[in-house]
Scaffold this motif. Structure first.
Motif, mmCIF file in Angstrom:
data_model
loop_
_atom_site.group_PDB
_atom_site.id
_atom_site.type_symbol
_atom_site.label_atom_id
_atom_site.label_comp_id
_atom_site.label_asym_id
_atom_site.label_seq_id
_atom_site.Cartn_x
_atom_site.Cartn_y
_atom_site.Cartn_z
ATOM 1 N N ALA A 115 1.831 -15.635 -15.545
ATOM 2 C CA ALA A 115 3.277 -15.506 -15.787
ATOM 3 C C ALA A 115 3.808 -14.220 -15.174
ATOM 4 N N LEU A 116 3.053 -13.122 -15.311
ATOM 5 C CA LEU A 116 3.473 -11.853 -14.719
ATOM 6 C C LEU A 116 3.491 -11.947 -13.197
ATOM 7 N N ALA A 117 2.507 -12.649 -12.630
ATOM 8 C CA ALA A 117 2.476 -12.826 -11.178
ATOM 9 C C ALA A 117 3.719 -13.566 -10.699
ATOM 10 N N ARG A 118 4.116 -14.589 -11.440
ATOM 11 C CA ARG A 118 5.310 -15.341 -11.040
ATOM 12 C C ARG A 118 6.571 -14.491 -11.203
ATOM 13 N N ASP A 119 6.619 -13.676 -12.264
ATOM 14 C CA ASP A 119 7.764 -12.766 -12.434
ATOM 15 C C ASP A 119 7.833 -11.758 -11.293
ATOM 16 N N HIS A 155 5.862 -7.345 3.134
ATOM 17 C CA HIS A 155 6.920 -7.563 2.142
ATOM 18 C C HIS A 155 6.334 -7.999 0.806
ATOM 19 N N LEU A 156 5.247 -8.787 0.857
ATOM 20 C CA LEU A 156 4.574 -9.222 -0.365
ATOM 21 C C LEU A 156 4.028 -8.022 -1.134
ATOM 22 N N THR A 157 3.409 -7.077 -0.432
ATOM 23 C CA THR A 157 2.869 -5.901 -1.109
ATOM 24 C C THR A 157 3.984 -5.037 -1.695
ATOM 25 N N THR A 158 5.122 -5.001 -1.021
ATOM 26 C CA THR A 158 6.252 -4.243 -1.561
ATOM 27 C C THR A 158 6.735 -4.851 -2.875
ATOM 28 N N ARG A 159 6.725 -6.178 -2.945
ATOM 29 C CA ARG A 159 7.179 -6.846 -4.169
ATOM 30 C C ARG A 159 6.308 -6.500 -5.370
ATOM 31 N N SER A 160 5.070 -6.108 -5.109
ATOM 32 C CA SER A 160 4.193 -5.747 -6.228
ATOM 33 C C SER A 160 4.732 -4.555 -7.004
ATOM 34 N N LEU A 161 5.542 -3.725 -6.350
ATOM 35 C CA LEU A 161 6.075 -2.532 -7.011
ATOM 36 C C LEU A 161 7.113 -2.867 -8.077
ATOM 37 N N SER A 162 7.626 -4.094 -8.087
ATOM 38 C CA SER A 162 8.650 -4.459 -9.073
ATOM 39 C C SER A 162 8.102 -4.466 -10.492
ATOM 40 N N SER A 163 6.787 -4.634 -10.653
ATOM 41 C CA SER A 163 6.183 -4.581 -11.990
ATOM 42 C C SER A 163 5.148 -3.464 -12.077
ATOM 43 N N ALA A 164 5.299 -2.437 -11.228
ATOM 44 C CA ALA A 164 4.332 -1.336 -11.205
ATOM 45 C C ALA A 164 4.392 -0.517 -12.487
ATOM 46 N N LEU A 165 3.248 0.065 -12.828
ATOM 47 C CA LEU A 165 3.158 0.992 -13.954
ATOM 48 C C LEU A 165 2.682 2.340 -13.421
ATOM 49 N N GLU A 195 -5.487 -8.448 -11.329
ATOM 50 C CA GLU A 195 -5.369 -7.429 -12.370
ATOM 51 C C GLU A 195 -4.630 -6.213 -11.809
ATOM 52 N N TYR A 196 -4.289 -5.293 -12.701
ATOM 53 C CA TYR A 196 -3.621 -4.061 -12.269
ATOM 54 C C TYR A 196 -4.620 -3.122 -11.609
ATOM 55 N N LEU A 197 -4.261 -2.661 -10.398
ATOM 56 C CA LEU A 197 -5.075 -1.712 -9.638
ATOM 57 C C LEU A 197 -4.133 -0.773 -8.886
ATOM 58 N N PRO A 198 -4.615 0.382 -8.465
ATOM 59 C CA PRO A 198 -3.736 1.309 -7.742
ATOM 60 C C PRO A 198 -3.131 0.678 -6.487
ATOM 61 N N PHE A 199 -1.891 1.017 -6.223
ATOM 62 C CA PHE A 199 -1.197 0.511 -5.036
ATOM 63 C C PHE A 199 -2.008 0.853 -3.782
ATOM 64 N N GLY A 200 -2.235 -0.134 -2.961
ATOM 65 C CA GLY A 200 -3.025 0.056 -1.748
ATOM 66 C C GLY A 200 -4.384 -0.606 -1.821
ATOM 67 N N VAL A 201 -4.945 -0.758 -3.018
ATOM 68 C CA VAL A 201 -6.248 -1.420 -3.145
ATOM 69 C C VAL A 201 -6.163 -2.848 -2.612
#
Length: 396
Positions: free
Chosen positions: A91-95, A180-190, A273-279
């Protein structure tokens, strides 16, 4: 080969393709596939001759799942107990990634028979799950999911059509879309300081230091300096924002348009899963190269990836495509991350080590790859790390 089987109880005639890799791998009896088809037929809401309700086996099967297509818009997927999906993650991936991720709904647990000498404990079912009982004692359960069917074809299949004449325009579009896909990951970044981050970390994110120490101790000696350098950089890497990262960015999991090559879907979020940006940029290397093998390989045969006896090489245009990726990325990510490019690149190297230095082993992810057993992974490590250092020297 296709054979017709009859469900004795319901009198349902099923067309079942005889590609039984999944069922043999998990020691399931010949009746298990029939039961999967019978379950899937219960999800049909129109006459079976309706194009929107026809049932067929998916042409490309995953290593840890069995998938049927129900009409044009739905797939029904069966997964063993060790490979259940985390519905919170899907669900989080789809969000986070929108329509690039299939919607997922849990349908219940299906009991199936296990070979008599391979009896396994049946997995406990959710109290809210519908369960189809199996009349014998030697059973296990398959978790059943309904998913939206993604448009396009897999990148693996599309690349097969360009084996003799690689399509440069397709590759450029693919790399832009991945940026662009990797940039979208930042929308739910912690942020690394978020109090909610520890609970969001998965088994890889919780054990980065241990995994690097294991690789330093057990990988062939030529890899140990780069592992040590990554260990030294780990505090800075872990200080980057943490993002939801796909755990298996390979061509068979990337859906693309048949003509332009635009990414239109990303499948199989089991290992996310959650991992540092760039992994997650480990996946860029797969897109910049190609795999050849000495054995006949078809993505529909659920062969492990990378295939045994395979060989990875970079495309002739890999360097220019890599530059295109970073140019696209730096136009869209926040300034603080642009200023930390060297750390993000170290995170990418960490991703390469994690994904090719630790054996998948049917999802256990707890063993360092070794010579003679994981040569395809080691060859990838060797080529990718050499390229990483070459690019780093050129940009220095």
């Amino acid at each position: 080969m296709v054979e017709m089987r009859q469900d004795a109880k319901d009198g349902i005639e099923l067309q079942v393709e005889c590609s039984d890799d999944f069922f043999a791998r998990y020691h399931l009896t010949s009746s298990a596939k029939t039961r999967c088809w019978a379950f899937a037929k219960t999800q049909q809401h129109h006459p079976s001759d309706d194009a929107d309700s026809q049932l067929c086996e998916a042409s490309s099967q995953g290593f840890c799942s069995y998938t049927l297509c129900l009409g044009r818009e739905t797939i029904i997927q069966f997964r063993p107990p060790d490979h259940r999906l985390d519905l919170g993650i899907t669900a989080l991936a789809r969000d986070t990634y929108g329509d690039l991720v299939p919607s997922v709904r849990f349908l219940g647990d299906l009991e199936v028979e296990v070979e008599s000498d391979r009896t396994q404990e049946a997995s406990s079912s959710s109290s809210t799950a519908s369960t189809i009982s199996c009349p014998r004692n030697n059973t296990t359960s398959l978790s059943v999911y309904s998913m939206s069917r993604m448009a396009g074809i897999s990148l693996a299949d599309l690349r097969q059509s360009f084996l003799t004449s690689p399509n440069s325009t397709l590759n450029e579009q693919l790399i832009k879309d991945f940026a662009h896909l990797t940039t979208r990951s930042l929308s739910s970044a912690l942020p690394s300081s978020s109090p909610s981050l520890p609970a969001r970390k998965g088994r890889v994110g919780r054990s980065l230091h241990w995994r690097l120490k294991e690789m330093h101790a057990h990988l062939p000696p030529q890899f140990r300096p780069v592992v040590q350098a990554t260990l030294d950089a780990l505090p800075d890497i872990e200080a980057l924002p943490w993002v939801l990262t796909h755990g298996d960015v390979v061509p068979s999991n990337i859906m693309v348009g048949e003509e332009g090559g635009s990414i239109c879907g990303l499948l199989d979020w089991e290992e996310a899963e959650y991992l540092p940006f760039g992994v997650g940029f480990y996946g860029l290397e797969e897109l910049l190269g190609q795999t050849t093998t000495h054995i006949t390989h078809n993505s529909s045969n659920s062969t492990p990836y990378p295939p045994p006896n395979s060989h990875f090489t970079y495309l002739p245009t890999a360097d220019s495509l890599r530059a295109l990726f970073w140019a696209e990325l730096e136009q869209t990510i926040p300034t603080p991350l642009r200023l930390q490019r060297s750390t993000v690149e170290r995170a990418q190297l960490l991703g390469i080590l994690l994904w090719h230095g630790i054996a998948f082993d049917n999802g256990r992810l707890d063993r360092v790859v070794c010579e003679g057993r994981d040569d395809a992974e080691l060859q990838r490590l060797d080529v990718m790390i050499a390229k990483f250092h070459s690019v780093s020297r050129d940009s220095a």
